[in-house]
Design a protein around this motif. Structure first.
Motif, PDB file in Angstrom:
ATOM      1  N   UNK A 168      39.554  56.171 -39.936  1.00 51.92           N
ATOM      2  CA  UNK A 168      38.889  54.871 -40.115  1.00 51.92           C
ATOM      3  C   UNK A 168      37.785  55.277 -40.867  1.00 51.92           C
ATOM      4  N   UNK A 169      37.255  54.187 -41.937  1.00 54.38           N
ATOM      5  CA  UNK A 169      35.844  54.542 -42.542  1.00 54.38           C
ATOM      6  C   UNK A 169      34.739  54.938 -41.699  1.00 54.38           C
ATOM      7  N   UNK A 170      34.562  54.573 -40.317  1.00 52.33           N
ATOM      8  CA  UNK A 170      33.641  55.287 -39.485  1.00 52.33           C
ATOM      9  C   UNK A 170      33.747  56.583 -39.306  1.00 52.33           C
ATOM     10  N   UNK A 171      35.055  56.923 -38.882  1.00 54.76           N
ATOM     11  CA  UNK A 171      35.236  58.482 -38.818  1.00 54.76           C
ATOM     12  C   UNK A 171      35.234  59.258 -39.810  1.00 54.76           C
ATOM     13  N   UNK A 172      35.596  58.818 -41.130  1.00 53.10           N
ATOM     14  CA  UNK A 172      35.405  59.456 -42.206  1.00 53.10           C
ATOM     15  C   UNK A 172      33.767  59.645 -42.483  1.00 53.10           C
ATOM     16  N   UNK A 173      33.064  58.820 -42.381  1.00 56.01           N
ATOM     17  CA  UNK A 173      31.538  58.774 -42.354  1.00 56.01           C
ATOM     18  C   UNK A 173      30.847  60.000 -41.609  1.00 56.01           C
ATOM     19  N   UNK A 174      31.339  60.047 -40.316  1.00 61.02           N
ATOM     20  CA  UNK A 174      31.167  60.780 -39.244  1.00 61.02           C
ATOM     21  C   UNK A 174      31.373  62.282 -39.654  1.00 61.02           C
ATOM     22  N   UNK A 175      32.576  62.339 -40.268  1.00 61.89           N
ATOM     23  CA  UNK A 175      33.021  63.771 -40.797  1.00 61.89           C
ATOM     24  C   UNK A 175      32.138  64.309 -41.904  1.00 61.89           C
ATOM     25  N   UNK A 176      31.500  63.515 -42.642  1.00 64.99           N
ATOM     26  CA  UNK A 176      30.408  64.001 -43.670  1.00 64.99           C
ATOM     27  C   UNK A 176      28.981  64.130 -43.424  1.00 64.99           C
ATOM     28  N   UNK A 177      28.731  63.589 -42.187  1.00 62.95           N
ATOM     29  CA  UNK A 177      27.323  63.630 -41.667  1.00 62.95           C
ATOM     30  C   UNK A 177      26.899  65.092 -41.375  1.00 62.95           C
ATOM     31  N   UNK A 178      28.041  65.930 -40.762  1.00 60.05           N
ATOM     32  CA  UNK A 178      27.292  67.558 -40.618  1.00 60.05           C
ATOM     33  C   UNK A 178      26.826  68.084 -41.760  1.00 60.05           C
ATOM     34  N   UNK A 179      27.194  67.811 -42.896  1.00 64.70           N
ATOM     35  CA  UNK A 179      27.036  68.497 -44.213  1.00 64.70           C
ATOM     36  C   UNK A 179      25.602  67.932 -44.463  1.00 64.70           C
TER      37      UNK A 179
END
Length: 518
Positions: free
Chosen positions: A339-350
């Motif tokens: 989902x868009x939220x999950x996609x955003x969370x995957x970018x967060x660690x960077x």
């Protein structure tokens, strides 16, 4: 009380009255007052308070731009669906903004010298917010692209003027720390952007992503207008309008050809003609820059080795890195089905890793120096980009998170090193021109990076397969491989640096590279 003592007392106690009287008594009074306003920031704050507040003021612009880009990346699939275009075609919305930055940034240095950093910075925030508002009410992809160009006009004046103000306020010994500090608030944008964009797209409407920056801009207008130092030059040369037309036209045509390449909207012959016209315009600007006393971009700065390496190396490195934020949502949302939220969370660690490393950058540069850091780090960044070519449907989430975190660490080191090396051997009067060229190259490379990443992915994914998960994964993986190789190759540019280059900024001891010589 002597006349001299009385004058000093009047100047210290009643500056406005004293200057008025002095102007009547002396024909040069107006000129002296004008030069005083131009040469120093007319702020009521002491210098130490200016230095404490300035990084936060500049960070407003950096935060708005980083938030705008990252929040929009997550919304790309939703915008494509709403506008009835393919996700890869939304690249024009991203590329038009960065292209607008590249075309108009060259004017920002001249405007800051002519009208003052404070006035230009305030105008930039206002135009950026207006463009954001218009983007949110756009009803077609063409209208959205046009409003993004307006947004870019505002953004073009924010970042280079902010960096120029920092470079003029801080000494070279403090510049790395100041730039690193400014980058921390600006990296909050990449932390908030993907998650906020995902939440907005999921629960609200994609247009809301453009309205988020408006409250931040209003707050920024107040504080920047009140506290930002107002640097300007006593005398400014006329704006090189012919140079602006030649350079802007050449860059715009080149970017357009890269964007439509592979879309079958132009024939091969038409693209060749446009590329030839673009090359002629840019060559014409090169000739123009050599013949005029005050060119739009002072290409003579490239004779400085550290400046040349920072700008050229930064350009080629960002060609690879610039397309990554565009590819991640395509991989995560279309390829892996998140989902868009999950996609955003995957970018967060960077983004978290980038923030965490900033405080260590002065020590890293002091220990290893610019040359060692940039050559080694560029190769590592390229390898890390290539590692995402192994991410597929069976890849565990924890591994994606680890890869993103490590990429964030080394990307942060890369950007801070390149951005500060620009000013290593640049004198005070050259600061404006150096900041303008560096910012122009940076935005050009990001624009070309987005267009290139989209082009590479499109070469491996037919138009009718853009919604097919397996095809999208395959195309994006190939794009990661090619962009990674390009990044590794860019490390060659940094090899022309000497071990002690940038020592005034990095505080690097050359003897640390050869401990057995003593």
């Amino acid at each position: 009380m002597t006349t001299e003592t009385k004058n000093r007392y009047m100047e210290a106690s009643w500056p406005t009255l004293y200057e008025s009287v002095h102007c009547v008594r002396s024909r040069s009074g107006a000129r002296l007052r004008k030069e005083r306003n131009m040469s120093a920031p007319p702020s009521p704050l002491p210098d130490d308070r200016i230095k404490r507040l300035l990084p936060w003021l500049v960070a407003v612009a950096f935060f708005m731009q980083s938030l705008d880009t990252t929040i929009l990346n997550t919304a790309v699939p939703a915008i494509a669906q709403a506008m009835d275009v393919t996700p890869l075609n939304v690249k024009s919305v991203l590329a038009s903004y960065t292209l607008s930055l590249a075309v108009f940034i060259p004017v920002s240095g001249w405007m800051a010298d002519r009208f003052g950093t404070r006035r230009v910075f305030v105008a930039a925030i206002a135009v950026f917010c207006l463009g954001s508002l218009l983007c949110g009410v756009s009803t077609s992809i063409e209208m959205l692209v046009a409003c993004r160009v307006l947004q870019g006009v505002g953004g073009a004046m924010m970042m280079p003027v902010g960096r120029m103000t920092l470079a003029r306020t801080y000494g070279k010994a403090d510049l790395v720390r100041a730039m690193s500090f400014v980058a921390i608030p600006s990296l909050i944008g990449p932390m908030i952007g993907p998650v906020a964009g995902g939440a907005i797209v999921h629960w609200l409407h994609w247009s809301i992503v453009f309205f988020v920056n408006i409250p931040v801009g209003i707050v920024g207008l107040y504080f920047v207008g009140r506290y930002l130092p107002d640097y300007r030059e006593p005398k400014t040369h006329p704006l090189d309008m012919l140079g602006l037309v030649l350079f802007g036209g050449g860059i715009a045509l080149l970017s357009y050809v890269l964007e439509v390449f592979g879309d079958n909207t132009l024939s091969g012959q038409e693209m060749i003609v446009l590329l030839a016209v673009s090359a002629a315009l840019l060559a014409g600007y090169g000739i123009r820059a050599m013949l005029t006393d005050f060119p739009l971009l002072n290409l003579g700065l490239f004779r400085i080795r550290t400046f040349r390496a920072a700008v050229n190396g930064g350009f080629f490195t960002r060609l690879g890195l610039g397309g990554i934020p565009f590819l991640f949502p395509l991989l995560y949302q279309i390829g892996l089905g998140f989902s868009p939220i999950q996609s955003g969370l995957l970018v967060l660690p960077q983004a978290i890793a980038s923030i965490g490393l900033k405080s260590f950058m002065p020590a890293i540069l002091a220990r290893f120096g610019y040359r060692n850091v940039l050559v080694f780090n560029t190769i590592v960044v390229g390898l890390l980009i290539m590692s995402f070519a192994t991410v597929g449907a069976e890849t565990p989430i924890w591994r994606i998170v680890v890869q993103a975190f490590v990429l964030g660490l080394f990307t942060s080191m890369q950007y801070t090193s390149m951005n500060t090396l620009v000013y290593a051997d640049v004198s005070g009067p050259q600061t404006s021109g150096a900041s303008t060229i560096a910012s122009t190259g940076q935005q050009l490379s990001i624009s070309f990076g987005v267009a290139g990443a989209s082009l590479i992915a499109a070469m491996f994914v037919p138009a009718e397969m853009h919604s097919h998960a397996g095809a999208m994964i395959y195309g994006v993986q190939r794009a990661f491989l090619i962009l990674g190789v390009m990044t590794i190759a860019s490390s060659v540019v940094f090899m022309e640096l000497k071990s002690d280059d940038g020592g005034d900024i990095s505080k690097h001891d050359k003897s640390a590279d050869h401990p057995h010589e003593h």
